[in-house]
Design an enzyme around this catalytic site. Sequence first.
Site, PDB file in Angstrom:
ATOM      1  N   THR A 249    -100.226 -19.325  92.015  1.00  0.00           N
ATOM      2  CA  THR A 249    -101.802 -18.149  92.896  1.00  0.00           C
ATOM      3  C   THR A 249    -101.126 -17.169  93.029  1.00  0.00           C
ATOM      4  OG1 THR A 249    -100.366 -18.711  95.042  1.00  0.00           O
ATOM      5  CG2 THR A 249    -102.421 -19.844  94.323  1.00  0.00           C
ATOM      6  N   CYS A 250    -101.353 -16.121  94.231  1.00  0.00           N
ATOM      7  CA  CYS A 250    -100.651 -14.651  94.346  1.00  0.00           C
ATOM      8  C   CYS A 250     -98.935 -14.945  94.830  1.00  0.00           C
ATOM      9  CB  CYS A 250    -101.218 -14.027  94.532  1.00  0.00           C
ATOM     10  SG  CYS A 250    -102.195 -14.010  95.758  1.00  0.00           S
TER      11      CYS A 250
ATOM     12  N   THR B  66    -105.916 -21.870 105.065  1.00  0.00           N
ATOM     13  CA  THR B  66    -106.796 -22.922 104.477  1.00  0.00           C
ATOM     14  C   THR B  66    -106.917 -22.423 103.124  1.00  0.00           C
ATOM     15  OG1 THR B  66    -108.890 -22.093 105.164  1.00  0.00           O
ATOM     16  CG2 THR B  66    -107.680 -23.918 107.471  1.00  0.00           C
TER      17      THR B  66
ATOM     18  N   ALA C  20    -101.064  -1.260  98.284  1.00  0.00           N
ATOM     19  CA  ALA C  20    -101.109  -2.277  97.728  1.00  0.00           C
ATOM     20  C   ALA C  20     -99.409  -3.010  97.080  1.00  0.00           C
ATOM     21  CB  ALA C  20    -101.213  -1.669  95.508  1.00  0.00           C
ATOM     22  N   GLY C  21     -99.277  -3.437  98.279  1.00  0.00           N
ATOM     23  CA  GLY C  21     -97.971  -4.405  98.103  1.00  0.00           C
ATOM     24  C   GLY C  21     -98.397  -5.905  98.680  1.00  0.00           C
ATOM     25  N   GLU C  22     -97.268  -6.264  99.817  1.00  0.00           N
ATOM     26  CA  GLU C  22     -97.413  -7.294 100.176  1.00  0.00           C
ATOM     27  C   GLU C  22     -98.330  -7.497 101.062  1.00  0.00           C
ATOM     28  OE1 GLU C  22     -94.583 -10.156 101.420  1.00  0.00           O
ATOM     29  OE2 GLU C  22     -93.395  -9.419  99.251  1.00  0.00           O
ATOM     30  N   MET C  23     -98.310  -6.905 101.841  1.00  0.00           N
ATOM     31  CA  MET C  23     -98.979  -6.615 103.237  1.00  0.00           C
ATOM     32  C   MET C  23    -100.929  -6.179 102.982  1.00  0.00           C
ATOM     33  SD  MET C  23     -97.661  -7.674 106.569  1.00  0.00           S
ATOM     34  CE  MET C  23     -97.952  -5.859 108.086  1.00  0.00           C
TER      35      MET C  23
END
Length: 449
Positions: A49-50, A115, A190-193
């Site tokens: 996954t990402c 989930t 476009a970062g983690e947040m």
Amino acid sequence: MHIIALSLNYKQASVEDREKVTFQDSEVVEALHALRDQKSVLEATLLSTCNRTELYVVSDQEHTGAYYTRKFLADWFGVDYERIKNMTELKVQDDAVRHLFNVTAGLDSIVLGETQILGQIRDAFLRAQEEHTTGTIFNKLFKEAITVAKRGHSETDISKNAVSMSYAAVELAKRIFQNVKESKVLVIGAGEMAEESLLNLTSNGIEDLVVINRSIEKAEKLSQKFNGRADSLANLEKELKSADIVISSTSSTDFVIDKEMMDRVNETRNGSPLILIDIAMPRDIDPAIESCDNVYMYNVDDLQGLVDSNLETREQEAEKIKAMIDGSTAEFEDWLQVQGVVPVIQAMRKKALQIHSDTFESLERKLPEMSERERTVVSKHMKSIINQMLRDPIIFTKEIAGDKNRDDKLEDIQAMFHIEEEVKAQRLEADQKQRQKLRARKEELRLNW
């Protein structure tokens, strides 16, 4: 048998590293078979996954299986073995089982208790099962992990409270908009947040998503993961004119949206409400915008109270799920230990039935005048004697499943009943059946390709 979990996730690896070790959907099937073909690997499942790449294998040798699992990952992505070793986390046996249970229940996620990972684990398992890279152990383990996760989410309130800034932002938007699924959402950055925000937005059924970033390439790469659309920062003002919600989390040192821009945008919106949620530090959105009509601003401080109170609640609920996981882990280990003695018990029974068959045939030759009823009665009583004779040895064999000297005792039992060859045959037959399924699937894939 040894269960091994190799995990590359947001705790051990940066976004850049995770991007380098992520399987595309189109290559997962090929990768599954390549992993299953590694030395000492008997079963394999793969999740990508990402936020994480997870390899789960069953191996007949712990250290060999661990080495070749890491080597597979290094070779597939062309990354140095030692680097893969440093950026991944390896767990075996109980720890590997507990890790899978925690991941599936969302206890190892960026957003505690989310989930979406449950569905991703289920899909990964079903794909591996369809490709015949799983067997008895993983078919049992993954079904149990999915069951425990579902139970945890249904019997606790872990999914009901926001625990991160981005999650809180989405929860806030849901409270403001009655039908948030129909909203157009701009995610700036476009970062983690930003990625976490998109994860939460899609988890809530929101489909009209636009990722805006100074680098259009990064925006496109991120938006594709969530079936959204990308645009450049140069077009932000145009996108704001039709947006309902904006979540901004860039690393800019200047305001991304200033008062002058918002004044121009507001002239074209005909009074439509706009929610601006700024989770950047330093802030992306000019505080002066608060004075604009029909624009509602929230920043990190506004969301922090929601996050702090809800994180404590989620952590309390997570403890309940961990207790469920502890119980399920112990039950699975008991089951797994019994599986090691199953071939011995099957061989004992098979030999006993063969003795019964040979003896009864001899008896029929010596007493040909027996009626059909007499044959039935004699055969039934002979089987009863054999079952009674085997009862205690079978119980003893099952009870030593968890014994630390299990292997030595199993060898003694095999020697006592002289069933060494039968046990080998049982194990060989199970292995051949699995290999036949794999060969058939590979041939099917070859024809399709």
